[in-house]
Design an enzyme around this catalytic site. Structure first.
Site, PDB file in Angstrom:
ATOM      1  N   SER A  40       0.867  -1.178   0.000  1.00  0.00           N
ATOM      2  CA  SER A  40       0.000   0.000   0.000  1.00  0.00           C
ATOM      3  C   SER A  40       0.907   1.232   0.000  1.00  0.00           C
ATOM      4  O   SER A  40       0.905   2.039   0.904  1.00  0.00           O
ATOM      5  CB  SER A  40      -0.926  -0.005   1.222  1.00  0.00           C
ATOM      6  OG  SER A  40      -0.208   0.149   2.421  1.00  0.00           O
ATOM      7  N   HIS A 144      -3.224  -5.818   2.223  1.00  0.00           N
ATOM      8  CA  HIS A 144      -2.353  -6.873   2.768  1.00  0.00           C
ATOM      9  C   HIS A 144      -3.018  -8.245   2.832  1.00  0.00           C
ATOM     10  O   HIS A 144      -2.374  -9.233   3.163  1.00  0.00           O
ATOM     11  CB  HIS A 144      -1.841  -6.487   4.162  1.00  0.00           C
ATOM     12  CG  HIS A 144      -0.953  -5.274   4.133  1.00  0.00           C
ATOM     13  ND1 HIS A 144      -0.614  -4.574   5.255  1.00  0.00           N
ATOM     14  CD2 HIS A 144      -0.342  -4.646   3.107  1.00  0.00           C
ATOM     15  CE1 HIS A 144       0.178  -3.561   4.926  1.00  0.00           C
ATOM     16  NE2 HIS A 144       0.342  -3.579   3.633  1.00  0.00           N
ATOM     17  N   GLN A 152      -6.785  -1.314   7.245  1.00  0.00           N
ATOM     18  CA  GLN A 152      -5.652  -2.188   6.918  1.00  0.00           C
ATOM     19  C   GLN A 152      -5.053  -2.898   8.136  1.00  0.00           C
ATOM     20  O   GLN A 152      -4.655  -4.055   8.034  1.00  0.00           O
ATOM     21  CB  GLN A 152      -4.565  -1.358   6.218  1.00  0.00           C
ATOM     22  CG  GLN A 152      -3.342  -2.136   5.784  1.00  0.00           C
ATOM     23  CD  GLN A 152      -2.330  -1.247   5.064  1.00  0.00           C
ATOM     24  OE1 GLN A 152      -2.492  -0.936   3.900  1.00  0.00           O
ATOM     25  NE2 GLN A 152      -1.296  -0.824   5.779  1.00  0.00           N
ATOM     26  N   GLU A 153      -4.961  -2.194   9.283  1.00  0.00           N
ATOM     27  CA  GLU A 153      -4.281  -2.795  10.441  1.00  0.00           C
ATOM     28  C   GLU A 153      -4.958  -2.412  11.753  1.00  0.00           C
ATOM     29  O   GLU A 153      -5.212  -1.235  11.994  1.00  0.00           O
ATOM     30  CB  GLU A 153      -2.815  -2.308  10.505  1.00  0.00           C
ATOM     31  CG  GLU A 153      -2.012  -2.673   9.271  1.00  0.00           C
ATOM     32  CD  GLU A 153      -0.693  -1.904   9.147  1.00  0.00           C
ATOM     33  OE1 GLU A 153      -0.175  -1.422  10.181  1.00  0.00           O
ATOM     34  OE2 GLU A 153      -0.201  -1.780   8.018  1.00  0.00           O
ATOM     35  N   GLU A 194       1.625  -9.174   6.759  1.00  0.00           N
ATOM     36  CA  GLU A 194       2.424  -8.821   7.931  1.00  0.00           C
ATOM     37  C   GLU A 194       2.198  -9.790   9.092  1.00  0.00           C
ATOM     38  O   GLU A 194       2.626  -9.532  10.215  1.00  0.00           O
ATOM     39  CB  GLU A 194       2.105  -7.383   8.373  1.00  0.00           C
ATOM     40  CG  GLU A 194       2.532  -6.361   7.327  1.00  0.00           C
ATOM     41  CD  GLU A 194       2.301  -4.925   7.769  1.00  0.00           C
ATOM     42  OE1 GLU A 194       1.701  -4.701   8.845  1.00  0.00           O
ATOM     43  OE2 GLU A 194       2.728  -4.026   7.017  1.00  0.00           O
ATOM     44  N   ASP A 230      -4.052   1.390  11.531  1.00  0.00           N
ATOM     45  CA  ASP A 230      -3.607   2.002  10.279  1.00  0.00           C
ATOM     46  C   ASP A 230      -4.760   1.864   9.299  1.00  0.00           C
ATOM     47  O   ASP A 230      -5.045   0.759   8.824  1.00  0.00           O
ATOM     48  CB  ASP A 230      -2.347   1.323   9.723  1.00  0.00           C
ATOM     49  CG  ASP A 230      -1.844   2.009   8.444  1.00  0.00           C
ATOM     50  OD1 ASP A 230      -2.504   2.967   7.989  1.00  0.00           O
ATOM     51  OD2 ASP A 230      -0.811   1.579   7.910  1.00  0.00           O
ATOM     52  N   GLU A 273      -3.200   5.883  12.129  1.00  0.00           N
ATOM     53  CA  GLU A 273      -2.331   6.188  10.978  1.00  0.00           C
ATOM     54  C   GLU A 273      -3.179   6.313   9.712  1.00  0.00           C
ATOM     55  O   GLU A 273      -4.126   5.553   9.508  1.00  0.00           O
ATOM     56  CB  GLU A 273      -1.318   5.035  10.850  1.00  0.00           C
ATOM     57  CG  GLU A 273      -0.319   5.197   9.731  1.00  0.00           C
ATOM     58  CD  GLU A 273       0.619   3.976   9.696  1.00  0.00           C
ATOM     59  OE1 GLU A 273       0.943   3.431  10.770  1.00  0.00           O
ATOM     60  OE2 GLU A 273       1.004   3.576   8.584  1.00  0.00           O
ATOM     61  N   ASP A 300       1.563   8.498   7.189  1.00  0.00           N
ATOM     62  CA  ASP A 300       2.458   7.563   6.490  1.00  0.00           C
ATOM     63  C   ASP A 300       2.477   7.967   5.006  1.00  0.00           C
ATOM     64  O   ASP A 300       3.387   8.673   4.558  1.00  0.00           O
ATOM     65  CB  ASP A 300       1.944   6.126   6.704  1.00  0.00           C
ATOM     66  CG  ASP A 300       2.663   5.086   5.854  1.00  0.00           C
ATOM     67  OD1 ASP A 300       3.717   5.392   5.272  1.00  0.00           O
ATOM     68  OD2 ASP A 300       2.170   3.943   5.775  1.00  0.00           O
ATOM     69  N   LYS A 325       9.816   5.405   7.359  1.00  0.00           N
ATOM     70  CA  LYS A 325      10.223   4.199   6.626  1.00  0.00           C
ATOM     71  C   LYS A 325      11.407   4.574   5.745  1.00  0.00           C
ATOM     72  O   LYS A 325      11.229   5.314   4.765  1.00  0.00           O
ATOM     73  CB  LYS A 325       9.071   3.713   5.741  1.00  0.00           C
ATOM     74  CG  LYS A 325       7.844   3.189   6.479  1.00  0.00           C
ATOM     75  CD  LYS A 325       6.663   3.054   5.511  1.00  0.00           C
ATOM     76  CE  LYS A 325       5.542   2.200   6.074  1.00  0.00           C
ATOM     77  NZ  LYS A 325       4.322   2.264   5.209  1.00  0.00           N
ATOM     78  N   HIS A 353       8.353  -0.920   9.732  1.00  0.00           N
ATOM     79  CA  HIS A 353       8.623  -1.921   8.696  1.00  0.00           C
ATOM     80  C   HIS A 353       7.761  -1.655   7.464  1.00  0.00           C
ATOM     81  O   HIS A 353       6.983  -0.695   7.438  1.00  0.00           O
ATOM     82  CB  HIS A 353       8.326  -3.322   9.258  1.00  0.00           C
ATOM     83  CG  HIS A 353       6.858  -3.570   9.556  1.00  0.00           C
ATOM     84  ND1 HIS A 353       6.355  -4.822   9.831  1.00  0.00           N
ATOM     85  CD2 HIS A 353       5.777  -2.727   9.617  1.00  0.00           C
ATOM     86  CE1 HIS A 353       5.054  -4.749  10.044  1.00  0.00           C
ATOM     87  NE2 HIS A 353       4.675  -3.496   9.921  1.00  0.00           N
ATOM     88  N   ARG A 354       7.882  -2.509   6.455  1.00  0.00           N
ATOM     89  CA  ARG A 354       6.976  -2.539   5.302  1.00  0.00           C
ATOM     90  C   ARG A 354       6.242  -3.878   5.299  1.00  0.00           C
ATOM     91  O   ARG A 354       6.646  -4.816   5.995  1.00  0.00           O
ATOM     92  CB  ARG A 354       7.743  -2.395   3.973  1.00  0.00           C
ATOM     93  CG  ARG A 354       8.577  -1.152   3.813  1.00  0.00           C
ATOM     94  CD  ARG A 354       7.829   0.137   4.024  1.00  0.00           C
ATOM     95  NE  ARG A 354       6.637   0.320   3.205  1.00  0.00           N
ATOM     96  CZ  ARG A 354       6.504   1.220   2.240  1.00  0.00           C
ATOM     97  NH1 ARG A 354       7.519   2.014   1.950  1.00  0.00           N
ATOM     98  NH2 ARG A 354       5.365   1.355   1.582  1.00  0.00           N
ATOM     99  N   SER A 355       5.220  -3.976   4.461  1.00  0.00           N
ATOM    100  CA  SER A 355       4.504  -5.269   4.395  1.00  0.00           C
ATOM    101  C   SER A 355       5.396  -6.358   3.799  1.00  0.00           C
ATOM    102  O   SER A 355       5.314  -7.526   4.204  1.00  0.00           O
ATOM    103  CB  SER A 355       3.205  -5.118   3.611  1.00  0.00           C
ATOM    104  OG  SER A 355       3.416  -4.507   2.369  1.00  0.00           O
ATOM    105  N   LYS A 376       6.677   0.126  14.663  1.00  0.00           N
ATOM    106  CA  LYS A 376       5.637  -0.744  14.093  1.00  0.00           C
ATOM    107  C   LYS A 376       6.330  -1.808  13.257  1.00  0.00           C
ATOM    108  O   LYS A 376       6.869  -1.516  12.200  1.00  0.00           O
ATOM    109  CB  LYS A 376       4.687   0.095  13.226  1.00  0.00           C
ATOM    110  CG  LYS A 376       3.453  -0.662  12.793  1.00  0.00           C
ATOM    111  CD  LYS A 376       2.459   0.213  12.058  1.00  0.00           C
ATOM    112  CE  LYS A 376       2.765   0.306  10.595  1.00  0.00           C
ATOM    113  NZ  LYS A 376       1.590   0.686   9.762  1.00  0.00           N
TER     114      LYS A 376
HETATM  115  P1  PGA Z   1       3.046  -1.136   3.130  1.00  0.00           P
HETATM  116  O1  PGA Z   1       2.103  -1.100   4.405  1.00  0.00           O
HETATM  117  O2  PGA Z   1       4.407  -1.523   3.550  1.00  0.00           O
HETATM  118  O3  PGA Z   1       2.346  -2.152   2.258  1.00  0.00           O
HETATM  119  O4  PGA Z   1       2.992   0.257   2.543  1.00  0.00           O
HETATM  120  C1  PGA Z   1       2.523  -0.659   5.653  1.00  0.00           C
HETATM  121  C2  PGA Z   1       1.812   0.591   6.041  1.00  0.00           C
HETATM  122  O5  PGA Z   1       0.918   1.094   5.311  1.00  0.00           O
HETATM  123  O6  PGA Z   1       2.119   1.126   7.086  1.00  0.00           O
HETATM  124 ZN    ZN Z   2       0.575   2.820   6.790  1.00  0.00          ZN
END
Ligand code: PGA
Ligand code: ZN
Length: 398
Positions: A40, A144, A152-153, A194, A230, A273, A300, A325, A353-355, A376
């Protein structure tokens, strides 16, 4: 002096190719690092090139400016060389994936020369006894996982934990308690990219499941665990119709701001987020003013670890926190610049981190070095536990 830089294609956690860099120095220092990868991704991130192109680009343009030219201990020189070698704002010639792998490998080589842990080389020598609270992704969907939640989270935040070790195990317990809840309700399911559970439920049910799991674990561990999100709202936003799409249900910007405000109140959220689209700085101002400083409103996709976008946000009062990131911007120097700019403006940095991840542990050191309030980096899966276990080692001075 950097004497050798080698690049190769290795696997990431999704089974996709990514860039690994090795940096060697004249005095025997060695550093190795790998680039993570988003799904994402924000529209304004630096470019992740196909791995073959990223490696070829870096070999042609960057390595000649590094080998025999810069000292690994001078991180700014490494990163300036990467910038000069690429010559674009978004690393479209060597790829942010090659750039970040070389940048991080250079830092590790320098730490190796010093015989010091990476966090010390990154500026953590004078850090206090505080540690970052791990935000643990326990339920998720969005980009994800297919056919799961729109948000998403769903993140567990063990803010009351007395140590990073206790916090990490509390998140693991919440992850496990969520599975028990899902089993009881006949909703057993697989996991997203994740490692979060990815049940096919509406977002409201996910809130109930995660809240119940958190309560169970809180009773057990005896310290406070809060809930965070998130939303990754840029992925939900339909720019043509100017609405956020949650399946059939839509919300315009005003309704989205109301919805997020209600969620914060109802679930006592400590962290939200990307509640709005990545272009909606104005919406962030409205939301941030409304919820105040008690909740971390974190950008983000909004800021993409970019000082120019962060500057615009801090001038307006959009959000009060920034996700960090390194691969969104491409170098460690610029990553730390974003952290410092955030701090100067009273914004909290959240290291992430990233996914798509690897066994690389650089972000654990970055979180400690910068004294970030949150990191995170997931809960389960080797690419996530690599960072969490590194945090435990750092806490134990191991
Ligand atoms: P991504 O997701 O690494 O797929 O961008 C993580 C996030 O959105 O924080
Ligand atoms: Zn994010």
């Amino acid at each position: 002096l950097v004497t050798d830089v080698r690049l190769r294609r290795v696997l990431d956690s999704r089974g996709n190719p990514t860039v690994e860099a090795d940096v060697r120095t004249e005095s025997g220092g060695f550093g190795r690092a790998k680039a993570p990868s988003g799904a994402s991704t924000g529209e304004y991130e630096a470019i992740e090139l196909p791995v073959g192109e990223a490696i070829a680009g870096a070999r042609e343009r960057a390595i000649p400016r590094l080998v025999g030219e810069v000292y690994a201990g001078n991180q700014r020189d490494i990163d300036n060389a990467l910038r000069a070698a690429d010559s674009t704002d978004d690393f479209s010639h060597i790829g942010a994936n090659s750039a970040v792998a070389i940048s991080m490998a250079g830092a590790k080589a320098a730490a190796d020369v010093l015989g010091a842990p990476l966090f010390q080389h990154l500026g953590g020598t004078f850090r206090g006894d505080t540690f970052p609270t791990p935000l643990g992704n326990v339920v998720g969907g969005g980009e994800h996982a297919a056919d799961a939640t729109h948000i998403q989270e769903f993140l567990a935040a063990p803010v009351g934990a007395p140590s990073v070790e206790e916090a990490i195990f509390a998140n693991a317990a919440v992850h496990s308690a969520v599975r028990d809840q899902l089993d009881e309700q006949g909703l057993s399911c697989g996991k997203g990219d994740e490692g979060a559970w990815a049940p096919s439920v509406d977002d409201g049910s996910a809130f109930d499941i995660v809240s119940a799991a958190i309560e169970t674990v809180e009773d057990d561990v005896g310290f406070e665990i809060r809930l965070g999100l998130d939303v990754a709202a840029a992925e939900l936003y339909d720019a043509d119709k100017e609405v956020y799409r949650y399946g059939e249900q839509t919300r315009d910007t005003g309704e989205q701001i109301d919805y997020i405000t209600e969620l914060i109140e109802e679930y006592n959220l400590i962290y939200v987020e990307d509640p709005l689209d990545e272009d909606d700085f104005e919406g962030y101002v409205t939301l941030t003013e409304r919820v105040g400083q008690g909740t971390h409103i974190c950008g983000d996709d909004l800021f993409v670890t970019n000082v120019e976008r962060l500057e615009r946000g801090t001038e307006m009062g959009a959000a009060n926190s920034i996700l960090i990131k390194p691969n969104q911007i491409g170098t460690l120097s610029e990553t730390v610049d974003a952290v410092e700019l955030a701090r100067r403006n009273g914004y909290e940095p959240v290291i992430s981190h990233r996914s798509g991840e690897t066994e690389d542990t650089t972000i654990a050191h970055l979180a400690v070095a910068t004294d970030a309030p949150f990191i995170k980096t997931g809960v389960v899966g080797g690419e996530r536990t690599a960072k969490l276990n590194e945090l435990i080692r750092i806490e134990h001075n191991a």
